[in-house]
Design a protein around this motif. Sequence first.
Motif, PDB file in Angstrom:
ATOM      1  N   ASN A 131      -2.580   0.459  -3.813  1.00  0.00           N
ATOM      2  CA  ASN A 131      -2.024   1.801  -3.570  1.00  0.00           C
ATOM      3  C   ASN A 131      -2.518   2.842  -4.570  1.00  0.00           C
ATOM      4  OD1 ASN A 131      -0.535   1.213  -5.862  1.00  0.00           O
ATOM      5  ND2 ASN A 131       1.462   1.606  -4.948  1.00  0.00           N
TER       6      ASN A 131
ATOM      7  N   HIS B  58       0.817  -1.214   0.000  1.00  0.00           N
ATOM      8  CA  HIS B  58       0.000   0.000   0.000  1.00  0.00           C
ATOM      9  C   HIS B  58       0.853   1.269   0.000  1.00  0.00           C
ATOM     10  CE1 HIS B  58       0.909  -0.146   4.317  1.00  0.00           C
ATOM     11  NE2 HIS B  58       0.555   1.125   4.365  1.00  0.00           N
TER      12      HIS B  58
ATOM     13  N   TYR C 228      -4.759   4.878  -4.142  1.00  0.00           N
ATOM     14  CA  TYR C 228      -5.060   6.116  -3.424  1.00  0.00           C
ATOM     15  C   TYR C 228      -3.925   7.134  -3.553  1.00  0.00           C
ATOM     16  CZ  TYR C 228      -1.744   4.927   0.252  1.00  0.00           C
ATOM     17  OH  TYR C 228      -0.595   4.639   0.945  1.00  0.00           O
ATOM     18  N   LYS C 229      -2.706   6.645  -3.809  1.00  0.00           N
ATOM     19  CA  LYS C 229      -1.571   7.556  -3.915  1.00  0.00           C
ATOM     20  C   LYS C 229      -1.691   8.499  -5.114  1.00  0.00           C
ATOM     21  CE  LYS C 229       2.386   5.482  -1.565  1.00  0.00           C
ATOM     22  NZ  LYS C 229       3.851   5.281  -1.697  1.00  0.00           N
TER      23      LYS C 229
ATOM     24  N   ALA D 160      -4.442  10.007  -6.309  1.00  0.00           N
ATOM     25  CA  ALA D 160      -5.245  11.160  -5.893  1.00  0.00           C
ATOM     26  C   ALA D 160      -4.519  11.975  -4.832  1.00  0.00           C
ATOM     27  CB  ALA D 160      -6.596  10.676  -5.358  1.00  0.00           C
ATOM     28  N   LEU D 161      -3.826  11.294  -3.923  1.00  0.00           N
ATOM     29  CA  LEU D 161      -3.099  11.998  -2.875  1.00  0.00           C
ATOM     30  C   LEU D 161      -2.000  12.861  -3.466  1.00  0.00           C
ATOM     31  CD1 LEU D 161      -2.496  12.524   0.090  1.00  0.00           C
ATOM     32  CD2 LEU D 161      -1.155  10.402   0.140  1.00  0.00           C
TER      33      LEU D 161
END
Length: 331
Positions: free
Chosen positions: A306, A146, A308-309, A311-312
Motif C-alpha cells: 500500500n 492494499h 501507493y497511498k 503519493a496519493l
Amino acid sequence: MKEFAYQHATQVHEALTAVAGNAGARYLGGGTNLVDLMKCGVEEPTRLVDVRRLPLDGVQDAPDGGLVIGATTTNSDAAAHPEVRRRFPALAQAVLAGASGQLRNMATVGGNLLQRTRCGYFTDLSSPCNKRIPGSGCAAIAGVHHNHAILGHTAHCVATHPSDLAVALCAFDAVVRYETLDGTGEIPLAQFYLPVDDRPDRETALPPGALITAVALPGAARSPRSRYRKVRERASYAFATVSVAAALDVRDGVVRDVRIALGGVASHPWRARSAEAVLRDARPTAELFRAAAEAELSAAKPLRDNGYKVALARNLVEAVLGGLAGTERTR
C-alpha cells in the motif's frame, strides 16, 4: 444469528438503564453497520435497545455560532441542512460521499462515529483478527492490505476507520457529547478514538454504557471555504482509499488558519497537524502545499502493498488546498 432481546426506548434514561450492567447489550440506531456484523457473526448482542425514537435528532444553533447535531439525526438530514452546508460545507460533502442514498436515509450521526472497520479479515470468522479476538493476530499484515493503514498502525492492527463524516468532524474540532447514568460528558473527537495498541478491540474513549447524544461543531471552526475530497475504487458507494477534509482561511495573502484531516490512512481520522504547522502564517503556493503534505506523510510507514497511498495522499492534499486557494495545478 443468535436470539436477542429487543426494545424501543423513548427516553434517554430508559435506554441507559436497559444497557447498564449488560456487556452484551447494544444501542441500535439505523443498524447499517451493526446489523451487517450480526449477520456475519462478528457481533452477537444479547439485547438491542432501539434509540431512534429518542428526542435526539435535528440540527441546532449553538451560542458561539457553531452547530449541535443530534445523535439520531440521519446522515441525509445532516447533509441537507442549510446551515451545515453554509457553515461547514466539507461536512455535508463528506456525508454525501459516504454511502448510497438509501443508507444515508437510515444511518445516524451517532452510529456513524461508532461504525467498525471494513477490513475483510475482521468480518471473516475463520481468520485471526486482534480487533475481533484480542491476541489472535492480524492476518492483514501478511495478507491482503492494499487498502489498509499507512499512519499510526502497529503490529497488532493495520485496519482503517471507514467513516467519511468523522474525517470532516475531526478537521472542524468537533466534540462528542454523551450521557451515562452518572451524568453527561463530552470528548473532543481528536481524543474520541483510541490509538492502536495491544488491544485494538478497544476503539473509543466512551465510558461503558454511554450513549452519544450529540456532536457539537464550535463556532471558531466555521469554515465556509472548506472541501471534502475522496478517492475510492469505484465512483458509487465505496469506502475511501484516501480522503481529505480541508478548510483554508487566507487573508492579505497569508494563511491565517488551516484545518486538514485525512481518511483511509489510519485506524481513526488523522488530523494533519504537521502539515497545518507548515502552512500557517505562510503565503499559499503550490510549492508550500506540497511541502506541507510531505511534512505530514514523512511519518508514513506503508505496508508491502500500500505504498501507493503515500503519493496519493500527498497529491490529494496538494490538490484540495490548491483548489481552496485558487493555485491548483493542471495535471
